[in-house]
Design a protein around this motif. Structure first.
Motif, PDB file in Angstrom:
ATOM      1  N   UNK A  41       5.548   9.945  11.319  1.00 49.08           N
ATOM      2  CA  UNK A  41       5.110   8.548  11.259  1.00 49.08           C
ATOM      3  C   UNK A  41       4.402   8.218   9.952  1.00 49.08           C
ATOM      4  N   UNK A  42       4.082   9.224   9.154  1.00 50.77           N
ATOM      5  CA  UNK A  42       3.403   9.004   7.878  1.00 50.77           C
ATOM      6  C   UNK A  42       4.452   8.745   6.785  1.00 50.77           C
ATOM      7  N   UNK A  43       5.148   7.639   6.917  1.00 49.44           N
ATOM      8  CA  UNK A  43       6.293   7.322   6.069  1.00 49.44           C
ATOM      9  C   UNK A  43       5.891   7.160   4.604  1.00 49.44           C
ATOM     10  N   UNK A  44       4.763   6.549   4.341  1.00 50.58           N
ATOM     11  CA  UNK A  44       4.341   6.327   2.955  1.00 50.58           C
ATOM     12  C   UNK A  44       4.143   7.660   2.227  1.00 50.58           C
ATOM     13  N   UNK A  45       3.505   8.604   2.883  1.00 45.85           N
ATOM     14  CA  UNK A  45       3.273   9.914   2.272  1.00 45.85           C
ATOM     15  C   UNK A  45       4.596  10.649   2.064  1.00 45.85           C
ATOM     16  N   UNK A  46       5.489  10.562   3.037  1.00 43.87           N
ATOM     17  CA  UNK A  46       6.794  11.223   2.930  1.00 43.87           C
ATOM     18  C   UNK A  46       7.592  10.617   1.775  1.00 43.87           C
TER      19      UNK A  46
END
Length: 82
Positions: free
Chosen positions: A45-50
């Motif tokens: 769910x941590x799309x920005x970091x990915x």
């Protein structure tokens, strides 16, 4: 078999590209595997970091493909010695 999101497919493709690019350079494959395994712990769910890591990986891949590249550098947080 579970279906992968577009971002997951991009990351898997990047991983395969890294493995192909690192075949000709000694010592790179274990480093690549370790880096991807460590980042596999990031929540889906941590799309920005990915996405940030994906873009960073693309830049590193271009450096790895350069024939003049002999090693990859890394940054580590300094340990507090108090």
């Amino acid at each position: 078999m579970a279906r992968h999101s577009k971002l997951q497919k991009q990351v898997l493709a990047l991983y395969r590209q890294f493995l192909r690019a690192g075949q000709d350079k000694p010592g790179f494959i274990p480093r690549i595997r370790d880096e991807f395994r460590e980042n596999a712990r990031i929540k889906k769910t941590d799309v920005m970091h990915i996405e940030y890591l994906y873009r960073r990986g693309q830049r590193q891949l271009e450096q790895l493909k350069d024939v003049n590249t002999k090693q990859l550098g890394s940054f580590a947080k300094p340990t507090d010695k108090s």
